[in-house]
Design a protein around this motif. Structure first.
Motif, PDB file in Angstrom:
ATOM      1  N   GLU A  24      49.193 122.775  29.556  1.00 28.81           N
ATOM      2  CA  GLU A  24      50.445 122.044  29.752  1.00 28.81           C
ATOM      3  C   GLU A  24      51.644 122.938  29.419  1.00 28.81           C
ATOM      4  O   GLU A  24      52.648 122.946  30.128  1.00 28.81           O
ATOM      5  CB  GLU A  24      50.472 120.793  28.873  1.00 28.81           C
ATOM      6  CG  GLU A  24      49.517 119.708  29.323  1.00 28.81           C
ATOM      7  CD  GLU A  24      49.447 118.550  28.336  1.00 28.81           C
ATOM      8  OE1 GLU A  24      49.126 117.442  28.789  1.00 28.81           O
ATOM      9  OE2 GLU A  24      49.711 118.755  27.130  1.00 28.81           O
ATOM     10  N   TYR A  25      51.524 123.702  28.347  1.00 26.96           N
ATOM     11  CA  TYR A  25      52.600 124.610  27.954  1.00 26.96           C
ATOM     12  C   TYR A  25      52.846 125.654  29.041  1.00 26.96           C
ATOM     13  O   TYR A  25      53.988 125.926  29.408  1.00 26.96           O
ATOM     14  CB  TYR A  25      52.253 125.288  26.617  1.00 26.96           C
ATOM     15  CG  TYR A  25      53.306 126.267  26.173  1.00 26.96           C
ATOM     16  CD1 TYR A  25      54.493 125.816  25.593  1.00 26.96           C
ATOM     17  CD2 TYR A  25      53.127 127.641  26.339  1.00 26.96           C
ATOM     18  CE1 TYR A  25      55.459 126.713  25.182  1.00 26.96           C
ATOM     19  CE2 TYR A  25      54.091 128.542  25.931  1.00 26.96           C
ATOM     20  CZ  TYR A  25      55.260 128.073  25.361  1.00 26.96           C
ATOM     21  OH  TYR A  25      56.221 128.957  24.964  1.00 26.96           O
ATOM     22  N   GLN A  29      56.265 126.255  31.285  1.00 24.08           N
ATOM     23  CA  GLN A  29      56.928 127.564  31.359  1.00 24.08           C
ATOM     24  C   GLN A  29      57.061 128.030  32.810  1.00 24.08           C
ATOM     25  O   GLN A  29      58.089 128.596  33.197  1.00 24.08           O
ATOM     26  CB  GLN A  29      56.163 128.600  30.518  1.00 24.08           C
ATOM     27  CG  GLN A  29      56.226 128.357  29.030  1.00 24.08           C
ATOM     28  CD  GLN A  29      57.661 128.330  28.512  1.00 24.08           C
ATOM     29  OE1 GLN A  29      58.488 129.145  28.866  1.00 24.08           O
ATOM     30  NE2 GLN A  29      57.947 127.341  27.654  1.00 24.08           N
ATOM     31  N   ASP A  30      56.034 127.810  33.632  1.00 21.88           N
ATOM     32  CA  ASP A  30      56.106 128.161  35.058  1.00 21.88           C
ATOM     33  C   ASP A  30      57.202 127.369  35.768  1.00 21.88           C
ATOM     34  O   ASP A  30      57.947 127.902  36.585  1.00 21.88           O
ATOM     35  CB  ASP A  30      54.758 127.907  35.753  1.00 21.88           C
ATOM     36  CG  ASP A  30      53.699 128.924  35.360  1.00 21.88           C
ATOM     37  OD1 ASP A  30      54.078 130.009  34.860  1.00 21.88           O
ATOM     38  OD2 ASP A  30      52.495 128.634  35.572  1.00 21.88           O
ATOM     39  N   THR A  31      57.313 126.100  35.440  1.00 27.46           N
ATOM     40  CA  THR A  31      58.340 125.246  36.036  1.00 27.46           C
ATOM     41  C   THR A  31      59.734 125.741  35.659  1.00 27.46           C
ATOM     42  O   THR A  31      60.632 125.816  36.500  1.00 27.46           O
ATOM     43  CB  THR A  31      58.158 123.783  35.584  1.00 27.46           C
ATOM     44  OG1 THR A  31      56.834 123.366  35.898  1.00 27.46           O
ATOM     45  CG2 THR A  31      59.152 122.872  36.258  1.00 27.46           C
ATOM     46  N   LYS A  33      60.544 128.794  34.862  1.00 24.99           N
ATOM     47  CA  LYS A  33      60.749 130.062  35.569  1.00 24.99           C
ATOM     48  C   LYS A  33      61.133 129.814  37.023  1.00 24.99           C
ATOM     49  O   LYS A  33      62.058 130.441  37.554  1.00 24.99           O
ATOM     50  CB  LYS A  33      59.468 130.907  35.487  1.00 24.99           C
ATOM     51  CG  LYS A  33      59.592 132.276  36.079  1.00 24.99           C
ATOM     52  CD  LYS A  33      58.290 133.057  35.915  1.00 24.99           C
ATOM     53  CE  LYS A  33      58.400 134.432  36.532  1.00 24.99           C
ATOM     54  NZ  LYS A  33      57.142 135.176  36.426  1.00 24.99           N
ATOM     55  N   GLN A  34      60.444 128.885  37.688  1.00 28.88           N
ATOM     56  CA  GLN A  34      60.757 128.551  39.087  1.00 28.88           C
ATOM     57  C   GLN A  34      62.165 127.976  39.198  1.00 28.88           C
ATOM     58  O   GLN A  34      62.907 128.295  40.128  1.00 28.88           O
ATOM     59  CB  GLN A  34      59.735 127.550  39.636  1.00 28.88           C
ATOM     60  CG  GLN A  34      58.374 128.143  39.888  1.00 28.88           C
ATOM     61  CD  GLN A  34      57.347 127.081  40.277  1.00 28.88           C
ATOM     62  OE1 GLN A  34      57.645 125.892  40.280  1.00 28.88           O
ATOM     63  NE2 GLN A  34      56.143 127.535  40.602  1.00 28.88           N
ATOM     64  N   ASN A  35      62.547 127.139  38.258  1.00 29.51           N
ATOM     65  CA  ASN A  35      63.893 126.566  38.268  1.00 29.51           C
ATOM     66  C   ASN A  35      64.959 127.652  38.115  1.00 29.51           C
ATOM     67  O   ASN A  35      65.996 127.617  38.772  1.00 29.51           O
ATOM     68  CB  ASN A  35      64.047 125.515  37.172  1.00 29.51           C
ATOM     69  CG  ASN A  35      63.328 124.229  37.495  1.00 29.51           C
ATOM     70  OD1 ASN A  35      62.974 123.982  38.652  1.00 29.51           O
ATOM     71  ND2 ASN A  35      63.082 123.409  36.484  1.00 29.51           N
ATOM     72  N   ARG A  36      64.709 128.624  37.256  1.00 35.27           N
ATOM     73  CA  ARG A  36      65.664 129.728  37.074  1.00 35.27           C
ATOM     74  C   ARG A  36      65.772 130.564  38.352  1.00 35.27           C
ATOM     75  O   ARG A  36      66.867 130.970  38.743  1.00 35.27           O
ATOM     76  CB  ARG A  36      65.242 130.604  35.898  1.00 35.27           C
ATOM     77  CG  ARG A  36      65.518 129.966  34.569  1.00 35.27           C
ATOM     78  CD  ARG A  36      65.177 130.881  33.420  1.00 35.27           C
ATOM     79  NE  ARG A  36      65.385 130.190  32.152  1.00 35.27           N
ATOM     80  CZ  ARG A  36      64.687 130.423  31.067  1.00 35.27           C
ATOM     81  NH1 ARG A  36      63.729 131.334  31.060  1.00 35.27           N
ATOM     82  NH2 ARG A  36      64.934 129.758  29.958  1.00 35.27           N
ATOM     83  N   GLN A  37      64.625 130.831  38.992  1.00 33.29           N
ATOM     84  CA  GLN A  37      64.642 131.588  40.247  1.00 33.29           C
ATOM     85  C   GLN A  37      65.400 130.823  41.327  1.00 33.29           C
ATOM     86  O   GLN A  37      66.199 131.400  42.066  1.00 33.29           O
ATOM     87  CB  GLN A  37      63.212 131.887  40.714  1.00 33.29           C
ATOM     88  CG  GLN A  37      62.484 132.897  39.873  1.00 33.29           C
ATOM     89  CD  GLN A  37      61.013 133.017  40.249  1.00 33.29           C
ATOM     90  OE1 GLN A  37      60.467 132.178  40.945  1.00 33.29           O
ATOM     91  NE2 GLN A  37      60.376 134.084  39.766  1.00 33.29           N
ATOM     92  N   HIS A  38      65.149 129.534  41.399  1.00 32.25           N
ATOM     93  CA  HIS A  38      65.852 128.700  42.393  1.00 32.25           C
ATOM     94  C   HIS A  38      67.356 128.688  42.112  1.00 32.25           C
ATOM     95  O   HIS A  38      68.173 128.794  43.034  1.00 32.25           O
ATOM     96  CB  HIS A  38      65.282 127.278  42.367  1.00 32.25           C
ATOM     97  CG  HIS A  38      65.889 126.372  43.377  1.00 32.25           C
ATOM     98  ND1 HIS A  38      65.730 126.547  44.730  1.00 32.25           N
ATOM     99  CD2 HIS A  38      66.685 125.272  43.224  1.00 32.25           C
ATOM    100  CE1 HIS A  38      66.392 125.609  45.370  1.00 32.25           C
ATOM    101  NE2 HIS A  38      66.976 124.820  44.484  1.00 32.25           N
ATOM    102  N   GLU A  39      67.722 128.577  40.849  1.00 28.27           N
ATOM    103  CA  GLU A  39      69.133 128.588  40.473  1.00 28.27           C
ATOM    104  C   GLU A  39      69.784 129.916  40.858  1.00 28.27           C
ATOM    105  O   GLU A  39      70.901 129.953  41.370  1.00 28.27           O
ATOM    106  CB  GLU A  39      69.275 128.336  38.974  1.00 28.27           C
ATOM    107  CG  GLU A  39      70.709 128.236  38.506  1.00 28.27           C
ATOM    108  CD  GLU A  39      70.818 127.924  37.023  1.00 28.27           C
ATOM    109  OE1 GLU A  39      71.761 128.438  36.405  1.00 28.27           O
ATOM    110  OE2 GLU A  39      69.962 127.183  36.500  1.00 28.27           O
TER     111      GLU A  39
END
Length: 191
Positions: A24-25, A29-31, A33-39
């Motif tokens: 879960e952790y 963390q992957d989510t 990271k993906q949000n930062r890349q999308h941003e």
């Protein structure tokens, strides 16, 4: 630690937090990271759009010098990491508002030109109507009176004669006076 006199309480009694498993952790963390890349992609797209809409927008390069984003697209990914996404959106809003104001001014000018054109069309229509009425009521002078009519128009500056015709009019000036030429009446016998 409590035995040593510290008042330490592990966790909170009414806490909503729960422990995460390792999987879960990692997923969280992957989510993130993906949000930062999308941003970052959104920021890059926003900065590219700003540079396209307003080529005069500048930013500081590595040396601290101001350069135009439209001419230095390679700076956009670096700048996207520096700026907050809200700053990029605010900048986009400002540029869009600037473009909206420019379009509004152009629309007003077009509206004004359209009114002027409409007024000119009305004037032309009125002149065409007057000319049609004139044409309808216009009678050509008799063939004998035509040279005199032409000469009067030249003298009054209504028309400009061709060179040879002007010479002919000067020579014929002696023969014709400004008096009206009379046509023989029908049925009248010539002697």
């Amino acid at each position: 630690m409590q035995e040593q006199g510290y008042e330490v309480v592990r966790g909170s009694e009414n806490s909503q937090r729960k422990k995460l498993s390792v999987n879960e952790y990692k997923h969280v963390q992957d989510t993130i990271k993906q949000n930062r890349q999308h941003e970052t992609k959104l920021k890059e797209q926003g900065l590219k759009t700003i540079a396209e809409i307003n080529p005069e927008v500048t930013a500081k390069d590595e040396k601290g010098e101001r350069v135009k984003l439209s001419e230095h697209a390679e700076l956009i990914p670096k700048l996207a990491k520096q700026f907050d996404i809200e700053y990029v959106f605010q900048s986009l809003r400002k540029v869009i508002e600037m473009v909206r104001q420019q379009l509004k001014r152009r629309f007003e000018r077009l509206k004004q030109k359209e009114q002027e054109l409409s007024e000119r069309e009305k004037t032309i229509a009125a002149k065409e109507k007057a000319f049609a009425e004139f044409e309808k009521n216009f009678e050509l002078p008799s063939p004998i009176a035509q040279p005199q009519f032409y000469r009067m128009q030249v003298e009054e500056g209504i028309i400009k004669p061709a060179e040879k015709l002007a010479e002919h009019l000067e020579r014929s000036n002696d023969k014709f006076s400004h008096a009206q030429l009379k046509m023989p009446e029908k049925g009248r016998e010539r002697k």
